[in-house]
Design a protein around this motif. Structure first.
Motif, PDB file in Angstrom:
ATOM      1  N   GLN A  60      -6.847   2.572  -5.612  1.00  0.00           N
ATOM      2  CA  GLN A  60      -6.155   3.731  -5.081  1.00  0.00           C
ATOM      3  C   GLN A  60      -5.232   4.446  -6.217  1.00  0.00           C
ATOM      4  O   GLN A  60      -5.450   5.714  -6.170  1.00  0.00           O
ATOM      5  CB  GLN A  60      -5.472   3.046  -3.810  1.00  0.00           C
ATOM      6  CG  GLN A  60      -4.642   4.351  -2.966  1.00  0.00           C
ATOM      7  CD  GLN A  60      -3.813   3.567  -1.978  1.00  0.00           C
ATOM      8  OE1 GLN A  60      -2.493   3.645  -2.027  1.00  0.00           O
ATOM      9  NE2 GLN A  60      -4.294   3.267  -0.671  1.00  0.00           N
TER      10      GLN A  60
ATOM     11  N   ARG B  54      -5.072  -1.455  -3.350  1.00  0.00           N
ATOM     12  CA  ARG B  54      -4.001  -0.596  -3.998  1.00  0.00           C
ATOM     13  C   ARG B  54      -4.482  -0.131  -5.633  1.00  0.00           C
ATOM     14  O   ARG B  54      -4.150   0.968  -6.070  1.00  0.00           O
ATOM     15  CB  ARG B  54      -2.721  -1.511  -4.072  1.00  0.00           C
ATOM     16  CG  ARG B  54      -1.482  -0.766  -4.599  1.00  0.00           C
ATOM     17  CD  ARG B  54      -1.298   0.536  -4.241  1.00  0.00           C
ATOM     18  NE  ARG B  54      -0.087   1.177  -4.833  1.00  0.00           N
ATOM     19  CZ  ARG B  54       0.504   2.416  -4.709  1.00  0.00           C
ATOM     20  NH1 ARG B  54      -0.113   2.854  -3.777  1.00  0.00           N
ATOM     21  NH2 ARG B  54       1.497   2.679  -5.262  1.00  0.00           N
TER      22      ARG B  54
ATOM     23  N   THR C 206       2.862   7.172  -5.078  1.00  0.00           N
ATOM     24  CA  THR C 206       1.382   7.557  -5.695  1.00  0.00           C
ATOM     25  C   THR C 206       0.959   6.512  -6.496  1.00  0.00           C
ATOM     26  O   THR C 206      -0.330   6.545  -6.707  1.00  0.00           O
ATOM     27  CB  THR C 206       1.468   8.875  -5.981  1.00  0.00           C
ATOM     28  OG1 THR C 206       2.102   9.030  -7.015  1.00  0.00           O
ATOM     29  CG2 THR C 206       2.175   9.760  -4.836  1.00  0.00           C
TER      30      THR C 206
ATOM     31  N   ASN D  45      -4.778   6.656   2.101  1.00  0.00           N
ATOM     32  CA  ASN D  45      -3.831   5.368   2.029  1.00  0.00           C
ATOM     33  C   ASN D  45      -4.858   4.152   2.404  1.00  0.00           C
ATOM     34  O   ASN D  45      -4.462   3.013   2.398  1.00  0.00           O
ATOM     35  CB  ASN D  45      -2.799   5.437   3.292  1.00  0.00           C
ATOM     36  CG  ASN D  45      -1.908   6.315   3.287  1.00  0.00           C
ATOM     37  OD1 ASN D  45      -1.314   6.834   2.234  1.00  0.00           O
ATOM     38  ND2 ASN D  45      -1.633   7.322   4.397  1.00  0.00           N
ATOM     39  N   THR D  46      -5.996   4.395   2.168  1.00  0.00           N
ATOM     40  CA  THR D  46      -7.148   3.282   2.300  1.00  0.00           C
ATOM     41  C   THR D  46      -7.440   2.708   0.923  1.00  0.00           C
ATOM     42  O   THR D  46      -7.323   3.302  -0.047  1.00  0.00           O
ATOM     43  CB  THR D  46      -8.376   3.920   2.937  1.00  0.00           C
ATOM     44  OG1 THR D  46      -8.933   4.861   2.144  1.00  0.00           O
ATOM     45  CG2 THR D  46      -8.015   4.609   4.312  1.00  0.00           C
TER      46      THR D  46
ATOM     47  N   THR E 122      -5.925   8.144  -7.522  1.00  0.00           N
ATOM     48  CA  THR E 122      -4.848   9.122  -7.407  1.00  0.00           C
ATOM     49  C   THR E 122      -4.547   9.900  -8.647  1.00  0.00           C
ATOM     50  O   THR E 122      -4.302  11.115  -8.880  1.00  0.00           O
ATOM     51  CB  THR E 122      -3.680   8.605  -6.762  1.00  0.00           C
ATOM     52  OG1 THR E 122      -4.013   8.030  -5.425  1.00  0.00           O
ATOM     53  CG2 THR E 122      -2.483   9.736  -6.650  1.00  0.00           C
TER      54      THR E 122
ATOM     55  N   ASP F 264       0.822  -1.041  -0.110  1.00  0.00           N
ATOM     56  CA  ASP F 264      -0.024   0.144   0.040  1.00  0.00           C
ATOM     57  C   ASP F 264       0.689   1.309  -0.024  1.00  0.00           C
ATOM     58  O   ASP F 264       2.096   1.170   0.087  1.00  0.00           O
ATOM     59  CB  ASP F 264      -0.894  -0.111   1.344  1.00  0.00           C
ATOM     60  CG  ASP F 264      -0.286   0.200   2.500  1.00  0.00           C
ATOM     61  OD1 ASP F 264       0.297   1.202   2.836  1.00  0.00           O
ATOM     62  OD2 ASP F 264       0.113  -0.996   3.018  1.00  0.00           O
ATOM     63  N   ARG F 265       0.213   2.310  -0.154  1.00  0.00           N
ATOM     64  CA  ARG F 265       1.023   3.796  -0.433  1.00  0.00           C
ATOM     65  C   ARG F 265       1.782   3.920   1.088  1.00  0.00           C
ATOM     66  O   ARG F 265       3.033   4.514   0.669  1.00  0.00           O
ATOM     67  CB  ARG F 265      -0.111   4.851  -0.773  1.00  0.00           C
ATOM     68  CG  ARG F 265       0.354   6.133  -0.670  1.00  0.00           C
ATOM     69  CD  ARG F 265      -0.676   7.075  -1.168  1.00  0.00           C
ATOM     70  NE  ARG F 265       0.008   8.479  -0.661  1.00  0.00           N
ATOM     71  CZ  ARG F 265      -0.684   9.608  -1.492  1.00  0.00           C
ATOM     72  NH1 ARG F 265      -1.443   9.352  -2.545  1.00  0.00           N
ATOM     73  NH2 ARG F 265      -0.349  10.794  -0.987  1.00  0.00           N
ATOM     74  N   LEU F 266       1.298   3.767   2.196  1.00  0.00           N
ATOM     75  CA  LEU F 266       1.863   4.260   3.277  1.00  0.00           C
ATOM     76  C   LEU F 266       3.124   3.445   3.399  1.00  0.00           C
ATOM     77  O   LEU F 266       4.341   3.724   3.728  1.00  0.00           O
ATOM     78  CB  LEU F 266       0.662   3.966   4.441  1.00  0.00           C
ATOM     79  CG  LEU F 266       1.436   4.375   5.925  1.00  0.00           C
ATOM     80  CD1 LEU F 266       1.660   5.906   5.826  1.00  0.00           C
ATOM     81  CD2 LEU F 266       0.629   4.196   6.854  1.00  0.00           C
ATOM     82  N   THR F 267       2.938   2.002   3.216  1.00  0.00           N
ATOM     83  CA  THR F 267       4.347   1.201   3.299  1.00  0.00           C
ATOM     84  C   THR F 267       5.357   1.622   2.337  1.00  0.00           C
ATOM     85  O   THR F 267       6.525   1.533   2.677  1.00  0.00           O
ATOM     86  CB  THR F 267       3.809  -0.300   3.300  1.00  0.00           C
ATOM     87  OG1 THR F 267       2.854  -0.618   4.164  1.00  0.00           O
ATOM     88  CG2 THR F 267       5.143  -1.086   3.459  1.00  0.00           C
TER      89      THR F 267
ATOM     90  N   HIS G  69      -5.176  10.855   6.165  1.00  0.00           N
ATOM     91  CA  HIS G  69      -4.665   9.254   6.264  1.00  0.00           C
ATOM     92  C   HIS G  69      -5.732   8.243   5.399  1.00  0.00           C
ATOM     93  O   HIS G  69      -5.242   7.193   4.832  1.00  0.00           O
ATOM     94  CB  HIS G  69      -5.338   8.653   7.878  1.00  0.00           C
ATOM     95  CG  HIS G  69      -5.273   7.380   8.192  1.00  0.00           C
ATOM     96  ND1 HIS G  69      -6.082   6.222   7.838  1.00  0.00           N
ATOM     97  CD2 HIS G  69      -3.985   6.714   8.538  1.00  0.00           C
ATOM     98  CE1 HIS G  69      -5.768   5.167   8.167  1.00  0.00           C
ATOM     99  NE2 HIS G  69      -4.492   5.168   8.681  1.00  0.00           N
TER     100      HIS G  69
ATOM    101  N   GLU H 281       5.905   4.571   0.992  1.00  0.00           N
ATOM    102  CA  GLU H 281       6.538   5.744   1.732  1.00  0.00           C
ATOM    103  C   GLU H 281       7.461   5.528   2.672  1.00  0.00           C
ATOM    104  O   GLU H 281       8.540   6.203   2.970  1.00  0.00           O
ATOM    105  CB  GLU H 281       5.311   6.865   1.961  1.00  0.00           C
ATOM    106  CG  GLU H 281       5.666   8.159   2.271  1.00  0.00           C
ATOM    107  CD  GLU H 281       4.734   9.120   2.407  1.00  0.00           C
ATOM    108  OE1 GLU H 281       5.101  10.302   2.416  1.00  0.00           O
ATOM    109  OE2 GLU H 281       3.616   8.840   2.547  1.00  0.00           O
TER     110      GLU H 281
END
Length: 359
Positions: A258, A255, A133, A251-252, A262, A87-90, A248, A92
């Protein structure tokens, strides 16, 4: 006669259920082991930073920049292989832990490298940002940084110089660094607005003018006095950075959806209008005949009317009376809580998935 044990249907069902449970437990254990080995292999490939600096006799930084580029690009390639897996958060977090520190190790020292060398480092950060992203090369770098709330490397190098000066002015740095800074006259002849500035160093060459101490002094002198009077290094860092956090709810969700969401938000999607703007295709028209822009796709295209009506109905049930705008669908609403925005994005993801436009 030997005794025969007759298994009842209930016992047989129990045996089958227990075997199925053991099988599922085994499969689940194998998945955990596989994920652990996969994560470990990534970390082994990334290894420790083990960075160093290369000093050349001609005072150039080409050897050092080449060293940074080789190591950073190898890690960006690993990150790219995980683009649709994590996922995006990981993604980053991996970038901030293993890639950006390479680009910034000793950056206040080599900041007087050539403009071309700085651009080579910027390309690495740009590619990492696109991977995180999911954006394509069509994206505007300004929009990309805005979506991530990242600062350009040049701004971060300036901030690092300001932190370097703050430590010196606060007597946190070693004496040999403090002695590099010229002292102000004890009794200036005139009370000028810049009387509190540090005296500039006379530089005979551009290379020395752009080096650490002269450039750090110039940056410090242009800083607002309220920043200089910060009571700690932590508060000073907060003042000069002042970058808001990414919502937040960005990031949900799955993927793949998402990423498509984006790309719509950053105007780098596979819609005909976005491709037309970059001279990739010659026509911007949708199959319905109108220009296939993001606004058209999300709000007006008659090809997806039924899916859009379902989306609007679900949003009205979630937040009754809310005006449905393009900004709401792409960016959420800061007045809503994160759970509400996450549900809103899930509804939008369902619409994007239902249209099958990006398959």
């Amino acid at each position: 006669m030997p005794l025969e044990f007759v298994h009842s249907p209930t016992q047989q069902t129990f045996d089958i259920g227990s075997r199925l449970t053991r099988l599922l437990t085994l499969l689940f254990s194998l998945v955990i082991v596989f994920n652990t080995i996969f994560a470990f292999s990534v970390l082994v490939n990334l290894k420790s930073l083990d960075t160093c600096m290369f000093l050349s006799s001609d005072c150039s930084w080409s050897a050092h920049i080449d060293y940074i580029k080789d190591k950073a690009w190898s890690r960006v390639n690993i990150l790219r292989s995980l683009k649709f897996t994590l996922d995006r958060l990981t993604l980053e977090t991996i970038n901030m832990t293993f890639i950006r520190p390479l680009l910034e190790y000793g950056d206040i020292i080599f900041d007087n490298c050539t403009a071309g060398e700085k651009q080579e480092l910027d390309k690495i950060q740009h590619e990492a940002a696109r991977i995180v992203t999911g954006a394509t090369k069509l994206v505007s770098i300004d929009k990309l940084y805005s979506d991530l709330n990242w600062q350009p490397l040049s701004d971060r190098r300036t901030n690092h110089k300001l932190i370097f000066m703050f430590k010196i002015k606060s007597n946190i740095s070693p004496t040999y660094l403090v002695n590099l800074i010229p002292l102000r006259p004890a009794d200036p002849r005139y009370n000028l607005r810049n009387s509190s500035d540090i005296p500039l160093i006379h530089c005979r060459s551009t290379l020395y003018y752009n080096s650490l101490v002269p450039s750090a002094i110039r940056a410090w002198n242009t800083l607002d006095s309220s920043f200089k009077s910060a009571d700690s290094i932590q508060s000073f860092k907060r003042l000069i950075s002042n970058t808001p956090k990414v919502p937040h709810y960005f990031n949900t969700g799955p993927r793949r959806l998402q990423v498509h969401h984006t790309r719509l938000r950053l105007d780098c999607s596979l819609l005909n209008y976005d491709l037309y703007r970059k001279n990739i295709i010659s026509l911007q028209a949708c199959l319905c005949g109108d220009s296939e822009s993001v606004r058209h796709f999300m709000l007006f295209c008659p090809l997806y009317t039924s899916y859009r009506e379902d989306m609007f109905e679900s949003i009205n049930l979630l937040v009754p009376g809310t005006a449905i705008t393009l900004d709401l669908l792409l960016k959420g609403n800061v007045r809503f809580t994160d759970p509400f925005n996450s549900q809103l994005f899930s509804i939008v993801y369902s619409y994007i998935d239902s249209t099958k436009r990006f398959i």
